[in-house]
Design a protein around this motif. Structure first.
Motif, mmCIF file in Angstrom:
data_model
loop_
_atom_site.group_PDB
_atom_site.id
_atom_site.type_symbol
_atom_site.label_atom_id
_atom_site.label_comp_id
_atom_site.label_asym_id
_atom_site.label_seq_id
_atom_site.Cartn_x
_atom_site.Cartn_y
_atom_site.Cartn_z
ATOM 1 N N UNK A 73 -15.822 44.449 -11.467
ATOM 2 C CA UNK A 73 -15.187 44.641 -10.170
ATOM 3 C C UNK A 73 -13.717 45.023 -10.334
ATOM 4 N N UNK A 74 -13.023 44.371 -11.256
ATOM 5 C CA UNK A 74 -11.616 44.706 -11.506
ATOM 6 C C UNK A 74 -11.489 46.151 -11.972
ATOM 7 N N UNK A 75 -12.405 46.582 -12.828
ATOM 8 C CA UNK A 75 -12.361 47.957 -13.296
ATOM 9 C C UNK A 75 -12.573 48.957 -12.171
ATOM 10 N N UNK A 76 -13.558 48.705 -11.313
ATOM 11 C CA UNK A 76 -13.815 49.600 -10.185
ATOM 12 C C UNK A 76 -12.630 49.600 -9.224
ATOM 13 N N UNK A 77 -12.083 48.418 -8.972
ATOM 14 C CA UNK A 77 -10.952 48.290 -8.049
ATOM 15 C C UNK A 77 -9.726 49.041 -8.557
ATOM 16 N N UNK A 78 -9.450 48.965 -9.849
ATOM 17 C CA UNK A 78 -8.304 49.683 -10.407
ATOM 18 C C UNK A 78 -8.520 51.188 -10.350
ATOM 19 N N UNK A 79 -9.716 51.636 -10.669
ATOM 20 C CA UNK A 79 -10.004 53.067 -10.620
ATOM 21 C C UNK A 79 -9.978 53.594 -9.195
ATOM 22 N N UNK A 80 -10.240 52.734 -8.218
ATOM 23 C CA UNK A 80 -10.200 53.145 -6.810
ATOM 24 C C UNK A 80 -8.792 53.148 -6.239
ATOM 25 N N UNK A 81 -7.797 52.730 -7.034
ATOM 26 C CA UNK A 81 -6.432 52.727 -6.540
ATOM 27 C C UNK A 81 -5.968 51.401 -5.994
ATOM 28 N N UNK A 82 -6.681 50.308 -6.314
ATOM 29 C CA UNK A 82 -6.321 48.944 -5.914
ATOM 30 C C UNK A 82 -6.164 48.795 -4.395
ATOM 31 N N UNK A 83 -7.172 49.198 -3.605
ATOM 32 C CA UNK A 83 -7.069 49.064 -2.154
ATOM 33 C C UNK A 83 -7.417 47.661 -1.680
ATOM 34 N N UNK A 84 -7.281 47.440 -0.375
ATOM 35 C CA UNK A 84 -7.697 46.180 0.232
ATOM 36 C C UNK A 84 -9.206 46.013 0.093
ATOM 37 N N UNK A 85 -9.677 44.759 0.056
ATOM 38 C CA UNK A 85 -11.060 44.470 -0.262
ATOM 39 C C UNK A 85 -12.081 45.111 0.656
ATOM 40 N N UNK A 86 -11.750 45.303 1.932
ATOM 41 C CA UNK A 86 -12.751 45.826 2.872
ATOM 42 C C UNK A 86 -13.102 47.281 2.574
ATOM 43 N N UNK A 87 -12.199 48.014 1.898
ATOM 44 C CA UNK A 87 -12.471 49.417 1.611
ATOM 45 C C UNK A 87 -13.382 49.598 0.396
ATOM 46 N N UNK A 88 -13.166 48.890 -0.722
ATOM 47 C CA UNK A 88 -14.178 48.959 -1.793
ATOM 48 C C UNK A 88 -15.532 48.444 -1.353
ATOM 49 N N UNK A 89 -15.541 47.452 -0.444
ATOM 50 C CA UNK A 89 -16.828 46.946 0.051
ATOM 51 C C UNK A 89 -17.575 48.026 0.822
ATOM 52 N N UNK A 90 -16.820 48.912 1.493
ATOM 53 C CA UNK A 90 -17.459 49.973 2.281
ATOM 54 C C UNK A 90 -17.868 51.169 1.426
ATOM 55 N N UNK A 91 -17.185 51.374 0.286
ATOM 56 C CA UNK A 91 -17.468 52.558 -0.542
ATOM 57 C C UNK A 91 -18.098 52.217 -1.888
ATOM 58 N N UNK A 92 -18.537 50.982 -2.080
ATOM 59 C CA UNK A 92 -19.107 50.594 -3.381
ATOM 60 C C UNK A 92 -20.374 51.380 -3.699
ATOM 61 N N UNK A 93 -21.157 51.729 -2.680
ATOM 62 C CA UNK A 93 -22.372 52.508 -2.922
ATOM 63 C C UNK A 93 -22.043 53.947 -3.295
ATOM 64 N N UNK A 94 -20.799 54.382 -3.036
ATOM 65 C CA UNK A 94 -20.346 55.703 -3.456
ATOM 66 C C UNK A 94 -19.724 55.648 -4.846
#
Length: 400
Positions: A73-94
């Motif tokens: 999760x930390x790896x995905x979050x860093x690669x996504x630009x460290x956004x607020x949690x609700x945005x990775x939750x919405x785009x995790x399937x992408x």
């Protein structure tokens, strides 16, 4: 809690022997002292309990998400630009299939169980488990906006909720100064333009606030936008409120409006990008008018543009509601990427839709993040070299 139970236990024998009227008095007194909402049930329970009241020690609940899940999760979050949690939750399937297809995730940790946990984790849980990892040390910037009291009177004041916001093409624009801790001298600026309806955002670094550079940047934004610009709303700074930009908007048949002075919430959609996009990626350092640094900034924004518009979700206010206390609060829709909103709008031409679809298919979002980090390192090195000045990392840290 133990004190309330002790008081209840002492009252229980008297309550059992009392008359109906006396029971009512005991209940009233017990409620006043302890605040029980079900005092009669508490008295009945106290009579059955033997011995003194004991505080209940609950067994800690086991951890749902394991160490492997957290590391992925930390790896995905860093690669996504460290956004607020609700945005990775919405785009995790992408993000997950993309990163897995390009081999960006740790295959040993990404077991089927870990993948299942990542697909079901909520935004609030993401914020909670990532809190120790999140860097909360942010610097503050300065504002160089100065309202023009004369020419601005000839431009329409825009109100929030106008009909222009109900369709794509109405753009809010703002300029962020890269001045470091002082406004003295010359320094670069970033012009940000955001489509209110789709949240599509473009950023361009300009040499200074002269209308020559602002007009060139606006022409470039018109070319980059996937949809036609039909309206432009700005603040009252002299970079926008001038005869040159007014003439440009008239020649382009663009409806030009402005916000009220010193009311940043009138341009809330683009003002939010100043911190979330410009300051997050270009920091608070001072960038002068050198061609090399301006080129670096624009190379950085070219990568940020793709990651922000194609892979980063955003919410949009859809109305108001009243809570239980009568206070009005905003209602937001589900997070979606600007690319998804543009596609849903049906405004794209066939050529532009095919171009964006190909870009979406061939882009590795992890490469975008690595490229952004590389350019950020070069920008920091250019500001924090041997001759440390107002833009130096050490100097900036002293002016937090």
């Amino acid at each position: 809690m133990a004190t309330r139970r002790e008081i209840t236990r002492k009252c229980a024998p008297d309550y059992a022997k009392a008359s109906k009227k006396a029971k009512g008095l005991i209940l009233d007194e017990l409620v006043a002292v302890t605040g029980w909402s079900r005092a009669r049930r508490a008295l009945s329970t106290a009579r059955k309990r033997k011995g003194p009241a004991k505080s209940v020690v609950r067994k800690p609940r086991g951890r749902t998400y394991g160490y492997d899940t957290l590391k992925v999760l930390i790896g995905v979050w860093r690669l996504a630009g460290m956004p607020s949690g609700k945005y990775p939750a919405a785009t995790k399937e992408l993000w997950l299939p993309k990163l897995e297809a390009f081999g960006e995730l740790d295959a040993q940790r990404l077991t089927p169980a870990v993948r299942a946990q990542l697909l079901k984790i909520s935004g609030a849980t993401i914020d909670r488990v990532l809190q120790p990892t999140r860097d909360a040390d942010r610097l503050k910037g300065l504002s160089a906006t100065r309202a023009d009291p004369l020419l601005r009177n000839s431009i329409t004041v825009r109100k929030a909720g106008d009909e222009h916001e109900q369709a794509p093409g109405f753009i809010e624009a703002d300029i962020v100064v890269h001045c470091g801790p002082t406004l003295a001298g010359e320094f670069a600026r970033t012009l940000t333009a955001t489509d209110v309806f789709t949240r599509w955002t473009e950023n361009i670094a300009v040499r200074n606030g002269a209308h020559k550079w602002v007009l060139e940047a606006m022409d470039e934004i018109v070319v980059r936008l996937p949809l036609p610009m039909v309206g432009l709303d700005t603040d009252n700074g002299g970079e926008f409120i001038n005869h040159a930009l007014i003439k440009w908007a008239g020649d382009q048949d663009i409806y030009f409006t402005r916000a009220r002075p010193y009311k940043s919430n009138h341009n809330a959609h683009v003002e939010q990008k100043n911190g979330d996009v410009v300051r997050r990626h270009a920091f608070h350092y001072r960038y002068y008018d050198s061609a090399a640094e301006q080129k670096l900034l624009n190379t950085l924004y070219a990568l940020v543009r793709v990651r922000l518009n194609l892979f980063t979700a955003a919410t949009k206010a859809t109305g108001w509601r009243s809570n239980n206390h009568g206070k009005k609060t905003r209602i937001y829709d589900k997070p979606r990427t600007p690319y998804q909103r543009v596609i849903d709008s049906g405004i794209l031409t066939g050529t532009k839709a095919a171009e964006l679809a190909e870009l979406m298919e061939t882009t590795n979002p992890a490469d975008l993040t690595r490229g952004i980090t590389t350019i950020q390192t070069q920008l920091i090195a250019s500001r924090c070299g041997e001759n440390s000045g107002p833009g130096c990392l050490l100097h900036a840290s002293r002016n937090r």
